[in-house]
Motif scaffolding. Structure first.
Motif, PDB file in Angstrom:
ATOM      1  N   LEU A 238      26.805  -3.247  -6.286  1.00  0.00           N
ATOM      2  CA  LEU A 238      25.841  -4.327  -6.030  1.00  0.00           C
ATOM      3  C   LEU A 238      24.392  -3.934  -6.290  1.00  0.00           C
ATOM      4  CD1 LEU A 238      26.901  -5.808  -2.579  1.00  0.00           C
ATOM      5  CD2 LEU A 238      27.531  -6.519  -4.894  1.00  0.00           C
ATOM      6  N   HIS A 240      22.675  -2.686  -8.521  1.00  0.00           N
ATOM      7  CA  HIS A 240      21.981  -2.916  -9.786  1.00  0.00           C
ATOM      8  C   HIS A 240      22.211  -4.317 -10.340  1.00  0.00           C
ATOM      9  CE1 HIS A 240      20.605   1.155  -9.623  1.00  0.00           C
ATOM     10  NE2 HIS A 240      21.828   1.481  -9.242  1.00  0.00           N
ATOM     11  N   ILE A 241      22.667  -5.219  -9.477  1.00  0.00           N
ATOM     12  CA  ILE A 241      22.685  -6.633  -9.856  1.00  0.00           C
ATOM     13  C   ILE A 241      21.248  -7.160  -9.761  1.00  0.00           C
ATOM     14  CG2 ILE A 241      23.488  -8.932  -9.167  1.00  0.00           C
ATOM     15  CD1 ILE A 241      26.119  -7.702  -8.333  1.00  0.00           C
ATOM     16  N   ARG A 242      20.910  -8.001 -10.726  1.00  0.00           N
ATOM     17  CA  ARG A 242      19.545  -8.517 -10.752  1.00  0.00           C
ATOM     18  C   ARG A 242      19.371  -9.591  -9.666  1.00  0.00           C
ATOM     19  NH1 ARG A 242      16.846 -11.027 -16.121  1.00  0.00           N
ATOM     20  NH2 ARG A 242      14.707 -11.286 -15.362  1.00  0.00           N
ATOM     21  N   PRO A 244      18.023 -12.884  -8.087  1.00  0.00           N
ATOM     22  CA  PRO A 244      17.465 -14.154  -8.569  1.00  0.00           C
ATOM     23  C   PRO A 244      16.028 -14.292  -8.060  1.00  0.00           C
ATOM     24  CG  PRO A 244      19.585 -14.489  -7.457  1.00  0.00           C
ATOM     25  CD  PRO A 244      19.163 -13.078  -7.179  1.00  0.00           C
ATOM     26  N   ASP A 245      15.162 -14.748  -8.906  1.00  0.00           N
ATOM     27  CA  ASP A 245      13.756 -14.897  -8.532  1.00  0.00           C
ATOM     28  C   ASP A 245      13.169 -13.624  -7.942  1.00  0.00           C
ATOM     29  OD1 ASP A 245      14.192 -17.516  -9.243  1.00  0.00           O
ATOM     30  OD2 ASP A 245      14.505 -18.177  -7.175  1.00  0.00           O
ATOM     31  N   ASN A 255      16.358  -0.419 -15.517  1.00  0.00           N
ATOM     32  CA  ASN A 255      16.092  -1.855 -15.537  1.00  0.00           C
ATOM     33  C   ASN A 255      15.065  -2.179 -14.452  1.00  0.00           C
ATOM     34  OD1 ASN A 255      17.387  -3.537 -17.494  1.00  0.00           O
ATOM     35  ND2 ASN A 255      19.368  -2.970 -16.638  1.00  0.00           N
ATOM     36  N   SER A 256      14.744  -3.467 -14.323  1.00  0.00           N
ATOM     37  CA  SER A 256      13.879  -3.875 -13.217  1.00  0.00           C
ATOM     38  C   SER A 256      14.499  -5.067 -12.515  1.00  0.00           C
ATOM     39  CB  SER A 256      12.476  -4.226 -13.740  1.00  0.00           C
ATOM     40  OG  SER A 256      12.578  -5.299 -14.660  1.00  0.00           O
ATOM     41  N   GLY A 257      14.062  -5.299 -11.296  1.00  0.00           N
ATOM     42  CA  GLY A 257      14.567  -6.436 -10.540  1.00  0.00           C
ATOM     43  C   GLY A 257      15.932  -6.205  -9.928  1.00  0.00           C
ATOM     44  N   CYS A 258      16.429  -4.954  -9.914  1.00  0.00           N
ATOM     45  CA  CYS A 258      17.725  -4.658  -9.296  1.00  0.00           C
ATOM     46  C   CYS A 258      17.629  -4.800  -7.773  1.00  0.00           C
ATOM     47  CB  CYS A 258      18.156  -3.234  -9.609  1.00  0.00           C
ATOM     48  SG  CYS A 258      18.454  -2.933 -11.360  1.00  0.00           S
ATOM     49  N   ALA A 313      26.592 -14.615  -5.088  1.00  0.00           N
ATOM     50  CA  ALA A 313      27.253 -14.581  -6.397  1.00  0.00           C
ATOM     51  C   ALA A 313      28.623 -13.923  -6.278  1.00  0.00           C
ATOM     52  CB  ALA A 313      26.375 -13.829  -7.409  1.00  0.00           C
TER      53      ALA A 313
ATOM     54  N   ILE B 241      27.112 -20.078  -9.414  1.00  0.00           N
ATOM     55  CA  ILE B 241      26.273 -18.911  -9.163  1.00  0.00           C
ATOM     56  C   ILE B 241      24.877 -19.224  -9.690  1.00  0.00           C
ATOM     57  CG2 ILE B 241      25.851 -16.490  -9.813  1.00  0.00           C
ATOM     58  CD1 ILE B 241      28.834 -16.026  -9.792  1.00  0.00           C
ATOM     59  N   ARG B 242      23.874 -18.787  -8.923  1.00  0.00           N
ATOM     60  CA  ARG B 242      22.502 -19.078  -9.314  1.00  0.00           C
ATOM     61  C   ARG B 242      22.074 -18.203 -10.481  1.00  0.00           C
ATOM     62  NH1 ARG B 242      17.561 -18.837  -5.068  1.00  0.00           N
ATOM     63  NH2 ARG B 242      15.916 -19.684  -6.400  1.00  0.00           N
ATOM     64  N   VAL B 243      21.463 -18.829 -11.441  1.00  0.00           N
ATOM     65  CA  VAL B 243      21.015 -18.116 -12.632  1.00  0.00           C
ATOM     66  C   VAL B 243      19.726 -17.360 -12.320  1.00  0.00           C
ATOM     67  CG1 VAL B 243      20.136 -18.445 -14.961  1.00  0.00           C
ATOM     68  CG2 VAL B 243      22.046 -19.823 -14.133  1.00  0.00           C
ATOM     69  N   PRO B 244      19.654 -16.041 -12.623  1.00  0.00           N
ATOM     70  CA  PRO B 244      18.395 -15.312 -12.413  1.00  0.00           C
ATOM     71  C   PRO B 244      17.301 -15.925 -13.297  1.00  0.00           C
ATOM     72  CG  PRO B 244      20.198 -13.791 -12.932  1.00  0.00           C
ATOM     73  CD  PRO B 244      20.696 -15.170 -13.202  1.00  0.00           C
ATOM     74  N   ASP B 245      16.129 -16.082 -12.742  1.00  0.00           N
ATOM     75  CA  ASP B 245      15.013 -16.690 -13.481  1.00  0.00           C
ATOM     76  C   ASP B 245      15.395 -18.024 -14.112  1.00  0.00           C
ATOM     77  OD1 ASP B 245      13.795 -14.290 -12.931  1.00  0.00           O
ATOM     78  OD2 ASP B 245      14.222 -13.428 -14.898  1.00  0.00           O
ATOM     79  N   ALA B 313      26.358  -9.746 -13.342  1.00  0.00           N
ATOM     80  CA  ALA B 313      26.543  -9.523 -11.906  1.00  0.00           C
ATOM     81  C   ALA B 313      28.037  -9.335 -11.593  1.00  0.00           C
ATOM     82  CB  ALA B 313      25.972 -10.701 -11.104  1.00  0.00           C
ATOM     83  N   SER B 316      29.131  -5.854 -12.621  1.00  0.00           N
ATOM     84  CA  SER B 316      28.750  -4.858 -11.619  1.00  0.00           C
ATOM     85  C   SER B 316      29.695  -4.917 -10.419  1.00  0.00           C
ATOM     86  CB  SER B 316      27.319  -5.101 -11.131  1.00  0.00           C
ATOM     87  OG  SER B 316      26.405  -4.868 -12.172  1.00  0.00           O
ATOM     88  N   ARG B 347      22.036  -5.897 -18.965  1.00  0.00           N
ATOM     89  CA  ARG B 347      21.871  -5.888 -17.511  1.00  0.00           C
ATOM     90  C   ARG B 347      22.866  -5.018 -16.753  1.00  0.00           C
ATOM     91  NH1 ARG B 347      17.306  -6.573 -15.153  1.00  0.00           N
ATOM     92  NH2 ARG B 347      18.633  -6.102 -13.394  1.00  0.00           N
TER      93      ARG B 347
END
Lengths: 391, 391
Positions: A238, A240-242, A244-245, A255-258, A313, B241-245, B313, B316, B347
């Motif tokens: 989990l 390194h899942i990005r 949301p927002d 990466n970023s936003g993990c 998710a 599932i909510r889409v990142p960004d 996601a 992962s 990702r």
């Protein structure tokens, strides 16, 4: 076509498997259940008794019937050595074949000193514990170890573990098998934490996710009652899942936003430091929350929400009936859980959440080491391994 | 403690299970493999032969040995009726017990007309097909149906299905069992699509995700070689599932930013209409892409990226070795897949993707109906069900 795993029917190992439910049975009952002749049942039970796997259970007298000797599984027939290794300490234990703790100890160590030193310290500790507990005469069944990084479960070798680079590719099972002469199984600590929670606190739960929130964030996932390791043993990652927002915090993975870069114990501490609060570790954050620090409370609730967004998710994907939240940061209690629940229930469909519970760890600090023991027990009591042992 | 499912050892059903690998065996080989006496093997094989499950296989003569008659599984012993029901059409099929298609047909229907009419049309079609294929004399093993909405698999009843509200709670198995007198199994079409891809095109793949991109977006997930349905049968629900960004497109589920609201066939068509391009369905979008429309190509590649962000996601979380992309919109070909791959590989961590393949559906339009048949075959050839039938 359905999968067709082949197994010899009604071997000694399969008779033992029947008895693992703990219910004592007469020879006649076992003959009925297996379709074997009484003579065949007797031969197989003799082999199992010779190896110590059975105890003569209670002799019961049915109304009007003859007394019948019942045989039961003897969980004390063997011991299991288990360890849950973290970055700076390990939980070390000796269990019986039912996963019951016979002895346990917490050991300070630095995983970065490398596999020989760490495994040497574990081996010395196990030997001391076995001796002190008066278990030297009991045969050893196997050794189970959890490590704080990715492990190729089939070989027991760490696979590019970030916080313990000197362990990469090291033959952990080979090293310890040379010393103890029994099967050695290795997995990452979060998978074993999930196995431990499942085996000891939620044995009837077929679909569950166990999340560990500490310096990093990871999870273990039980699918259809069995640990789901995934194709490369990397399932449950989990951290390194990005998000949301999410903010675009840089992560050690490149990466970023993990999730881990935003909501781990280290990330929360860093956020508090940026606001002038003195916090460096999960423990610092938890202490601040417990002391009533408002900013720490808000930060940890927000971390819970962020973790919950990612878990939402996972809930859509795997539809568990249970999420268990553990790890250092979870010691902050309801603040973190409330944030997790808020986000999961907001973002998931009703069908997926109507029977979903989100609870704190019930097995606690020993979940990992009990999971390591459960992994070994599952292996050494499998019919094929028992049959091989009985020859 | 490990789970202990109990099964009678070396029953006729378990002997049959040995033979499902398709390898013909002599009676002596079966006695060796099971540990049963030859007499016991003979009794059990007689029962299986009496029910038609076995054929006398080739008689081989080992060098210097006596000729030995080999028995093999007879996949033609029974037929299976299968259907994959969509919103406006169904794929209807008759298969043998190896999942081989004996007949198939595509049928126009409107699922919203309700269960009695739709199931009546399926039943008529199956009867016609069985008769035309000259299979009226072969016994029926079971019926399998996929429906376009959530289904409680254990009862076969749809659970608040959005596009077929009149089906909610309807006893589909009861209705058809009254007509055919055999087991009836029901699941949602995306789970069965995954079962079909797994059974027919990727039987050795233990961990895989099959994504359907059409009017909606969903997936089926194979874990440890078995379909993972989840606690409420809701697993694989990628669409919400909510889409990142993500943009905050409103979704029919009551949330916003869901994958389905952004990247489904309907969503892509709506986006193209907003740019003045005439597109209403997945088929329209695919036709535009094939005709070289640049905006449609860009839109579908972006949809692929967005689906890939969500799949990253899932990668992962469950670490599959294979993602299969199917559904109407996947007919656009490499444009969609390229977007999916781009986002998943960007990702995900190297350990999770080093052996990950992302491929188009190999089983194609019949994946769902073949999955429906596979579900039935797995059930009716399970040892317990075979034994009950012979008993």
């Amino acid at each position: 076509m359905p999968d067709v795993p082949w197994a010899p029917a009604a071997s000694p190992g399969q008779l033992l498997r029947l008895l693992l439910d703990g219910v004592p049975r007469t020879r006649a009952e076992l003959a009925n259940q297996t379709g074997l002749t009484r003579a065949a049942v007797r031969t197989r039970l003799d082999a199992l008794q010779g190896a110590g796997f059975l105890t003569d259970g209670v002799i019961t007298v049915a109304t009007g019937g003859r007394p019948a000797g019942r045989l039961a599984f003897n969980a004390g027939a063997r011991t299991v050595l288990a360890a849950d290794v973290g970055a700076s300490h390990a939980t070390v234990a000796v269990t019986d074949l039912a996963g019951g703790l016979l002895a346990s100890r917490r050991l300070a160590l630095d995983v970065a000193t490398g596999p020989e030193r760490v495994l040497g310290a574990l081996a010395r500790t196990w030997r001391e514990m076995v001796s002190e507990a008066g278990l030297s005469a009991v045969s050893l069944a196997g050794v189970g170890i959890g490590l704080p990084g990715p492990v190729e479960h089939s070989t027991g070798r760490p696979n590019n573990p970030p916080i313990m680079p000197t362990w990469n590719g090291f033959d952990v099972p080979g090293h310890l098998r040379a010393e103890f002469g029994v099967p050695v199984l290795v997995d990452n600590e979060v998978n074993l934490m999930a196995l431990g929670e499942h085996a000891h606190s939620f044995p009837g739960t077929d679909h569950m996710i166990v999340v560990k929130v500490a310096t990093g964030i990871g999870s273990g996932f039980i699918s259809n009652g069995v640990l789901h390791r995934g194709a490369a043993g990397a399932a449950g990652d989990l951290g390194h899942i990005r998000v949301p927002d999410g903010d675009d915090a840089d992560c050690g993975c490149g990466n970023s936003g993990c999730l881990e870069a935003v909501a781990s114990g280290s990330a929360v501490a860093a956020r508090l430091r940026a606001k002038g609060v003195d916090a460096h570790t999960s423990a610092d954050v938890v202490a601040l929350v417990r002391a009533g620090n408002v900013e720490a409370g808000q930060a940890i609730r927000q971390a819970g929400r962020t973790i919950g967004e990612v878990l939402a998710a996972c809930v859509s994907m795997v539809n568990p009936s249970l999420i268990v939240v553990g790890g250092d940061l979870a010691a902050a209690g309801e603040m973190l859980l409330a944030g997790v629940r808020e986000a999961v229930y907001r973002r998931s469909l009703p069908l997926a959440t109507e029977n979903l519970r989100i609870v704190p760890s019930r097995t606690g600090e020993v979940a990992g080491v009990l999971g390591a023991a459960a992994m070994v027990i599952h292996h050494v009591l499998s019919p094929a391994v028992v049959d091989q042992q009985l020859g």
